[in-house]
Each structure stands twice: as structure tokens, then as C-alpha cells.
Design an enzyme around this catalytic site. Structure first.
Site, mmCIF file in Angstrom:
data_model
loop_
_atom_site.group_PDB
_atom_site.id
_atom_site.type_symbol
_atom_site.label_atom_id
_atom_site.label_comp_id
_atom_site.label_asym_id
_atom_site.label_seq_id
_atom_site.Cartn_x
_atom_site.Cartn_y
_atom_site.Cartn_z
ATOM 1 N N GLU A 255 30.373 21.565 -19.080
ATOM 2 C CA GLU A 255 31.819 21.668 -18.822
ATOM 3 C C GLU A 255 32.572 20.366 -19.108
ATOM 4 O O GLU A 255 33.298 19.853 -18.260
ATOM 5 C CB GLU A 255 32.068 22.110 -17.380
ATOM 6 C CG GLU A 255 31.416 23.434 -17.048
ATOM 7 C CD GLU A 255 31.696 23.897 -15.616
ATOM 8 O OE1 GLU A 255 32.321 23.158 -14.849
ATOM 9 O OE2 GLU A 255 31.277 25.013 -15.275
ATOM 10 N N GLU A 361 25.236 32.160 -17.736
ATOM 11 C CA GLU A 361 25.541 32.351 -16.308
ATOM 12 C C GLU A 361 26.288 33.669 -16.129
ATOM 13 O O GLU A 361 27.456 33.690 -15.743
ATOM 14 C CB GLU A 361 26.384 31.175 -15.789
ATOM 15 C CG GLU A 361 25.710 29.831 -15.975
ATOM 16 C CD GLU A 361 26.550 28.650 -15.500
ATOM 17 O OE1 GLU A 361 27.484 28.846 -14.715
ATOM 18 O OE2 GLU A 361 26.268 27.526 -15.934
HETATM 19 C C1 XIL Z 1 27.217 26.674 -8.984
HETATM 20 C C2 XIL Z 1 26.115 27.191 -8.097
HETATM 21 O O1 XIL Z 1 25.989 28.570 -8.258
HETATM 22 C C3 XIL Z 1 26.413 26.852 -6.678
HETATM 23 O O2 XIL Z 1 25.321 27.229 -5.852
HETATM 24 C C4 XIL Z 1 26.680 25.378 -6.552
HETATM 25 O O3 XIL Z 1 27.030 25.088 -5.263
HETATM 26 C C5 XIL Z 1 27.771 24.953 -7.475
HETATM 27 O O4 XIL Z 1 27.434 25.306 -8.774
HETATM 28 N N1 XIL Z 1 29.268 26.689 -13.598
HETATM 29 C C6 XIL Z 1 28.053 26.106 -13.674
HETATM 30 C C7 XIL Z 1 27.101 26.272 -12.564
HETATM 31 O O5 XIL Z 1 27.700 25.535 -14.700
HETATM 32 O O6 XIL Z 1 26.264 25.160 -12.404
HETATM 33 C C8 XIL Z 1 27.809 26.569 -11.277
HETATM 34 O O7 XIL Z 1 26.835 26.861 -10.302
HETATM 35 C C9 XIL Z 1 28.765 27.708 -11.442
HETATM 36 C C10 XIL Z 1 29.812 27.378 -12.444
#
Ligand code: XIL
Length: 448
Positions: A255, A361
Site C-alpha cells: 500500500e 486478500e
Molecule cells: C489487517 C488484518 O486483517 C488485521 O487483523 C490487522 O489488525 C490489520 O491488518 N490490507 C492489508 C492487510 O494489506 O494486511 C490488512 O490486514 C487488511 C488491509
């Protein structure tokens, strides 16, 4: 005398006999028989919780047909055509058709089984065993985001049945791995990597650098910019070397693009290491493990075309230096968007560059407008359709660009989105009880 007497007797006998015969020839009124009740049922092709009942009873004369749909309600008189009945709640329902005529009644019955996916075909609630999602996937891996505390019991069963790639949901990020200067904590990461190895799964490392998981001592780094860069190089080298040969791929920087402006996010990494900090980090990963696959990962790459262009500019720059193998598109989406063509756009851009595509994701919100308090049948169906669409799009890409389709969490009640948005939702493929939802079926159908 005797003869005459006998004659009269014989005559009487003959008369009685002929009367009896005459009576035998008369038509008897037909005996009324009971009519055997029969019915057939089917599940609506448009709604898995709707059953269509068809009364197929066939019989002469007057009869009455009544239904008991197994819900503890009053009998319902059979109507012309099919009867439509919804079964919302999971359970078994004994449905009876009672057919009554003058002679009495007969009953036909069937047991309707309902699970979280709707009415089970032929009363069989087991999803067809296809070797799980991983068995159905052709030429790519099925990934799951995990935590070290969720690798045993029912989690273990679900993970080993369906998945062959693991991503640490948060325990391989810098704030966990490197909580204070000079002190690494690999306990959770090791547990995940060891579990993956024991179960013949790959690990996708996520994520070495992320502005949202930077420990405060790094955010507030005390030393010079040179010292900062040396510290980051040491951190990356230490982590990647530890998991060399065990972690197949890394999201190196996560990101990096600022929302709105689509410029490089002004993170502490950019501030202290310069605009080329991403390629520096990629280089250090490659130096530590020349075989590991390097990914750039970001969100909103589907509907935000400006962000997508900014992402591909970063990727193209890395590609000219031979420092990237693939793109991770996070795919936190909703049942009603982004569109198919928007999803395809980021995939096509990746494929046209000859890179690996990671849907990294995946979760699909069923309640983005907060209009539900429970997952409705209609919404579950729409969510299933979107899971299927994403899986189909992914499945259609060329074999050489396939990598993995990773789902961001196992069970609805544990999705990060619940906290993130603060509204009820059911964005994953399993419900809170580890039951496969329709979303699972959609995903499976999409990759088959
Ligand atoms: C999130 C996790 O799901 C949570 O458990 C944590 O607290 C924060 O991060 N984008 C990403 C992930 O790249 O790493 C994130 O994951 C969600 C958004």
C-alpha cells in the site's frame, strides 16, 4: 306320492337357484378404495431455500389433498399447480401429503433437509467432495490468511481440506517481527511457517514494509537517514534470510500509494530513504533470497483507475530493474461491486506485463450499505455469485500468470472487516460454526 313330493322339492330348489343366479348377474355398486397419496418436490433454481411441491396423486372419484409442510402449522388444502414453501432455518422438516376419500386416507411423506446453503438436494447436505478448493484449482494455489492461534482443531481441518497456501494475517508485519530495536520476535511467524511446512503448504510472506504496521520506534527513529536505511536493510535481510526456502514469495512494500493524489504515500520510509525506497527494499529481499518471488500489493486497484495506473507505474519501474515477479490485488470488495470488467482490468494489466497475478486478500461484503441485521437468502446468493465471478475471472487467465487466490479469513465472525467498518457483515466462505456457505460453493464452481 313320494315322487310328486320330490318333484315339488326339486322345483323349489331350481327356483331358488335360478333366483340366486339372476341376482348374481345384476351389476354390484363399485367398492370405494383409498387413493394413494404421492407428490414430488424440487428446489427452486432461483432460490435455494424455496421448495416447489407437486401433488401427483392420481385416483378416481372425489378426494381431498392436504399438506403438512413440516413447520408445525395448520394443514393447507392443496391448490391447483405447485405449492411454493420457503425453508429459512437450518433443520429437518417432515412434509406430508394426506389424501382422503370416502374409504379413508393415505399419506405420502418426504424429509426436507436444510443447511446454511439452503435446501439440500435429495436430502444430502454434504457439499460434493472435490478434494476441496485446492483439489479443484488448476495450476494455482488457494490461500488463506491465518494467525498462529488458529491452526488447530476445526481450523486445522478446514485449512488442510481446502487450502495450500498461507498468509499471516498480521504476524509477519514489522510491528510484530521487530517490536524494538535489536529485538526480533519470530515466535508467531515461525509457528505459521512450521505449520505450513508440516502440511505441505506454501507461505506467502506479508508484508515487510507497511505504513500501518510500523513499530513506533521506527516511526520515531532517532538516528540519521543513513542509519535508518541501514536498519531497514538489516531488518529485511534478517527476516528474509530466516525464511529462505520456506517462504515462497513476499509482499515487499504494501500500500505505497496515497489515496486521492495517487502519489507515493509520504511514509517514514519514503521520507528517510527517498522516492526509490521501494526498489531498494526489493533489491535487499532479492539479495537475501534470490529465488523468492517479489510482489507489490495494494487495494482499490479495480474501480480506481488512477490508482491502478500509479500502481503499474511503480511495477513497470521495478520491472525494468528485474525486481518484481507479481502484482497483488487485495480484492476487498462487495457483492454489488466493483464490476466484472473493473476486476478484469487489473488482471489484464498484470497479465499483459507477463507478471504473476495474486488476488491476495479476497473478502466480499454482503452488507456494505448496512441494510441487513442477518445474512438473508437473497444476499447470500448475490455474494455467492460474486465469489464465483472472481474465481472464474481468475481461472480464465493464462497458466503462466496464475499464482494464488487468497481469501482474507476463514470465518465470518472473525473477519477484520467487522472492526474496520463497524457494521455487521458476513464476508467470508465459512459461517461462525465452520459451515461452508453458499459463497464457498460459488468459489468452488468458479474454479472448476
Ligand atoms: C489487517 C488484518 O486483517 C488485521 O487483523 C490487522 O489488525 C490489520 O491488518 N490490507 C492489508 C492487510 O494489506 O494486511 C490488512 O490486514 C487488511 C488491509
Amino acid at each position: 306320492m313320494q315322487i310328486t313330493k320330490n318333484r315339488i322339492w326339486l322345483l323349489t330348489l331350481l327356483m331358488v337357484f335360478s333366483f340366486a343366479c339372476e341376482d348374481d348377474d345384476k351389476p354390484m355398486p363399485p367398492a370405494v378404495e383409498r387413493i394413494q397419496a404421492t407428490f414430488e418436490y424440487s428446489i427452486s433454481p432461483n432460490d435455494p431455500n424455496l421448495v416447489l411441491f407437486d401433488n401427483t396423486t392420481d385416483g378416481e372419484g372425489e378426494f381431498k389433498s392436504e399438506w403438512d409442510f413440516g413447520k408445525g402449522e395448520a394443514f393447507v388444502l392443496d391448490q391447483e399447480g405447485v405449492e411454493e414453501v420457503r425453508y429459512e432455518d437450518v433443520g429437518s422438516y417432515t412434509v406430508r401429503l394426506i389424501v382422503t376419500n370416502e374409504a379413508g386416507n393415505t399419506v405420502a411423506s418426504e424429509v426436507i433437509e436444510v443447511d446454511v446453503n439452503g435446501v439440500c438436494p435429495d436430502g444430502n447436505c454434504e457439499v460434493q467432495d472435490s478434494g476441496g478448493l485446492k483439489g479443484a484449482a488448476n495450476g494455482f494455489e488457494i490461500g488463506m490468511a491465518v494467525r498462529d492461534s488458529r491452526l488447530s482443531g476445526a481450523y486445522d481441518q478446514a485449512l488442510t481440506a481446502d487450502f495450500n497456501s498461507l498468509t499471516s494475517e498480521y504476524q509477519m508485519k514489522m510491528n510484530i517481527l521487530y517490536p524494538s530495536e535489536g529485538n526480533f520476535d519470530f515466535s508467531a511467524a515461525d509457528a505459521i511457517v512450521n505449520y505450513a511446512q508440516a502440511n505441505d503448504m506454501h507461505v506467502h510472506g506479508h508484508a515487510l514494509i507497511w505504513h500501518n504496521a510500523t513499530p513506533s520506534w521506527v516511526e520515531n527513529f532517532a538516528g540519521t537517514d543513513e542509519e535508518f536505511e541501514a536498519m531497514i536493510k538489516n531488518y529485511i535481510t534478517t527476516v528474509v534470510s530466516r525464511y529462505k526456502g520456506k517462504v515462497r514469495s513476499w509482499d515487499v512494500v504494501n500500500e505505497a500509494i496515497e489515496d486521492g493524489s495517487n502519489t507515493l504515500r509520504n511514509s517514514v520510509f519514503r521520507q528517510k530513504m527517498g522516492d526509490d525506497y521501494i526498489s531498494k527494499c526489493h533489491q535487499w529481499v532479492k539479495d537475501a533470497d534470490p529465488d523468492v518471488l517479489l510482489f507489490y500489493n495494494d487495494y482499490n486497484l479495480t474501480f480506481d483507475s488512477g490508482k491502478q495506473s500509479a500502481m503499474f507505474a511503480i511495477v513497470d519501474d521495478l520491472k525494468t530493474q528485474d525486481l518484481i515477479d507479481g502484482v497483488g490485488a487485495q480484492m476487498h470488495i462487495s457483492y454489488n461491486g466493483p464490476s466484472k470488467s473493473q476486476i478484469e482490468s487489473v488482471i489484464n494489466g498484470t497479465v499483459s506485463r507477463g507478471l504473476l497475478m495474486h488476488i491476495s486478500e479476497l473478502d466480499i461484503r454482503a452488507n456494505p450499505d448496512n441494510d441487513l441485521t442477518a445474512l438473508s437468502g437473497d444476499r447470500a446468493e448475490a455474494q455467492k455469485a460474486k465469489f464465483k465471478e472472481v474465481a472464474q475471472i481468475y481461472n480464465a487467465i493464462p497458466a503462466e500468470n496464475k499464482f494464488a487466490l487468497t481469501v482474507w479469513g476463514l470465518k465470518d465472525d472473525e473477519s477484520w472487516l467487522l472492526d474496520f467498518w463497524g457494521v455487521p457483515d458476513w464476508p467470508l466462505m465459512f459461517d461462525a460454526g465452520f459451515n461452508k456457505k453458499r459463497a464457498y460453493e460459488g468459489f468452488l464452481e468458479g474454479i472448476q
